[in-house]
Scaffold this active site. Sequence first.
Site, PDB file in Angstrom:
ATOM      1  N   ASP A  81       0.824  -1.321  -0.125  1.00 46.22           N
ATOM      2  CA  ASP A  81      -0.067  -0.011   0.111  1.00 46.22           C
ATOM      3  C   ASP A  81       0.772   1.299  -0.013  1.00 46.22           C
ATOM      4  O   ASP A  81       1.870   1.366   0.933  1.00 46.22           O
ATOM      5  CB  ASP A  81      -0.941   0.035   1.157  1.00 46.22           C
ATOM      6  CG  ASP A  81      -2.025  -1.106   1.245  1.00 46.22           C
ATOM      7  OD1 ASP A  81      -2.697  -1.233   0.292  1.00 46.22           O
ATOM      8  OD2 ASP A  81      -1.791  -1.937   2.265  1.00 46.22           O
ATOM      9  N   ARG A 100      -1.795  -8.922  -9.402  1.00 43.70           N
ATOM     10  CA  ARG A 100      -2.985  -8.406  -9.744  1.00 43.70           C
ATOM     11  C   ARG A 100      -3.214  -6.701  -9.488  1.00 43.70           C
ATOM     12  O   ARG A 100      -3.555  -6.107 -10.396  1.00 43.70           O
ATOM     13  CB  ARG A 100      -4.091  -8.854  -8.647  1.00 43.70           C
ATOM     14  CG  ARG A 100      -5.466  -8.876  -9.491  1.00 43.70           C
ATOM     15  CD  ARG A 100      -6.257  -9.081  -8.446  1.00 43.70           C
ATOM     16  NE  ARG A 100      -6.851 -10.477  -8.062  1.00 43.70           N
ATOM     17  CZ  ARG A 100      -7.508 -10.894  -7.281  1.00 43.70           C
ATOM     18  NH1 ARG A 100      -8.271 -10.217  -6.461  1.00 43.70           N
ATOM     19  NH2 ARG A 100      -7.556 -12.289  -6.916  1.00 43.70           N
ATOM     20  N   TYR A 101      -2.237  -6.207  -8.390  1.00 41.88           N
ATOM     21  CA  TYR A 101      -2.341  -4.911  -8.210  1.00 41.88           C
ATOM     22  C   TYR A 101      -1.158  -4.256  -9.120  1.00 41.88           C
ATOM     23  O   TYR A 101      -1.515  -3.139  -9.773  1.00 41.88           O
ATOM     24  CB  TYR A 101      -1.563  -4.623  -6.769  1.00 41.88           C
ATOM     25  CG  TYR A 101      -1.548  -3.440  -6.681  1.00 41.88           C
ATOM     26  CD1 TYR A 101      -2.824  -2.743  -5.895  1.00 41.88           C
ATOM     27  CD2 TYR A 101      -0.547  -2.511  -6.620  1.00 41.88           C
ATOM     28  CE1 TYR A 101      -2.332  -1.430  -5.526  1.00 41.88           C
ATOM     29  CE2 TYR A 101      -0.282  -1.145  -6.506  1.00 41.88           C
ATOM     30  CZ  TYR A 101      -1.465  -0.500  -5.936  1.00 41.88           C
ATOM     31  OH  TYR A 101      -1.385   0.819  -5.440  1.00 41.88           O
TER      32      TYR A 101
HETATM   33  C1  LIG Z   1      -1.446  -2.648  -2.723  1.00 48.98           C
HETATM   34  S1  LIG Z   1      -1.874  -4.257  -2.240  1.00 48.98           S
HETATM   35  C2  LIG Z   1      -0.987  -5.372  -3.246  1.00 48.98           C
HETATM   36  C3  LIG Z   1      -1.284  -6.800  -3.438  1.00 48.98           C
HETATM   37  C4  LIG Z   1      -0.326  -7.698  -4.098  1.00 48.98           C
HETATM   38  N1  LIG Z   1       0.981  -7.827  -3.257  1.00 48.98           N
HETATM   39  C5  LIG Z   1      -0.236  -7.474  -5.407  1.00 48.98           C
HETATM   40  O1  LIG Z   1       0.786  -6.921  -5.801  1.00 48.98           O
HETATM   41  O2  LIG Z   1      -1.217  -7.732  -6.080  1.00 48.98           O
HETATM   42  C6  LIG Z   1      -1.045  -4.339  -0.496  1.00 48.98           C
HETATM   43  C7  LIG Z   1      -1.452  -5.443   0.324  1.00 48.98           C
HETATM   44  O3  LIG Z   1      -0.958  -5.522   1.295  1.00 48.98           O
HETATM   45  C8  LIG Z   1      -1.431  -5.794   2.564  1.00 48.98           C
HETATM   46  N2  LIG Z   1      -0.709  -5.392   3.741  1.00 48.98           N
HETATM   47  C9  LIG Z   1      -0.600  -4.166   4.256  1.00 48.98           C
HETATM   48  N3  LIG Z   1      -0.184  -3.962   5.425  1.00 48.98           N
HETATM   49  C10 LIG Z   1       0.301  -5.370   5.806  1.00 48.98           C
HETATM   50  C11 LIG Z   1       0.594  -5.886   6.978  1.00 48.98           C
HETATM   51  N4  LIG Z   1       1.330  -5.522   7.894  1.00 48.98           N
HETATM   52  N5  LIG Z   1       0.809  -7.388   6.687  1.00 48.98           N
HETATM   53  C12 LIG Z   1       0.199  -8.327   5.662  1.00 48.98           C
HETATM   54  N6  LIG Z   1      -0.164  -7.396   4.767  1.00 48.98           N
HETATM   55  C13 LIG Z   1      -0.424  -6.163   4.554  1.00 48.98           C
HETATM   56  C14 LIG Z   1      -2.988  -5.146   2.153  1.00 48.98           C
HETATM   57  O4  LIG Z   1      -3.892  -5.707   2.965  1.00 48.98           O
HETATM   58  C15 LIG Z   1      -2.858  -5.316   0.618  1.00 48.98           C
HETATM   59  O5  LIG Z   1      -3.730  -6.515   0.452  1.00 48.98           O
END
Ligand SMILES: C[S@@+](CC[C@H](N)C(=O)[O-])C[C@H]1O[C@@H](n2cnc3c(N)ncnc32)[C@H](O)[C@@H]1O
Length: 230
Positions: free
Chosen positions: A136, A211-212
């Site tokens: 994020d 996906r992101y």
């Molecule tokens: C922008 S999305 C990207 C998801 C995936 N990596 C992709 O590239 O499609 C970031 C993900 O990180 C997760 N996330 C954020 N902080 C986290 C944490 N402390 N532990 C585990 N996951 C986390 C969020 O819930 C979100 O699904």
Amino acid sequence: MGKGLYQREGGPIRSFGRIKGRPIREEQAGRLDTLLPSIALDPSAPIDPLALMPSAKEAWLEIGFGGGEHMAAQAGKRPDAVVMGAEPFMNGAASALRHIDQQGLKNVRLLVGDARDLMAALPDASLDRVFIMFPDPWPKARHHKRRLIQAETVAELARLLKPGGKLRFASDWADYVDWTLERLTASPAFAWSAERSEDWSTPPADHITTRYEEKRLGDIAPIWLDFVRV
Ligand SMILES: C[S@@+](CC[C@H](N)C(=O)[O-])C[C@H]1O[C@@H](n2cnc3c(N)ncnc32)[C@H](O)[C@@H]1O
């Protein structure tokens, strides 16, 4: 939003957004009840990653696996590695379970929760690889404290990775790339081996599109930063 809603009492500042999205379809919900309990990680006690799978030669961790397609594909290519993933977004976990089930993967273990809790349960020098794919971005300055990459996370990654272990970070937000480079290159525990722009602007040979990443929501083309634990 009140602090109590947004931040766990005594825990780190929340780095993720929503934990629930659209209703989870019945088939996927079923896997949360059946498959998840058999591969779920319990971070309330110390975890020895190699003990999770006796045949494992390496232990990998993906932080924030989203829909799990990258984690599952990496795990499929390396059945000799136990691949742990942490993601608090329930729909993401349900999607990851579908990939794990449909691909018949036996080497994935999941925490549906905050990766920092899982990291705290792991012993020193216990990981061979860590992936942080398109975390994020928290682009507004007042939200930068929510970014996953902080001095504390860098110290924790340094503690967990074995010497020679690898950390991959990817982002399509220019400021988050700079932010991460600043913090990782400031740490004597990590070396960044890139020399030419192709080294960070070309997907690494073993990368799997996430996906992101496909959504192209950032302000630059994706950048990959590969670091080695010194
Ligand atoms: C922008 S999305 C990207 C998801 C995936 N990596 C992709 O590239 O499609 C970031 C993900 O990180 C997760 N996330 C954020 N902080 C986290 C944490 N402390 N532990 C585990 N996951 C986390 C969020 O819930 C979100 O699904």
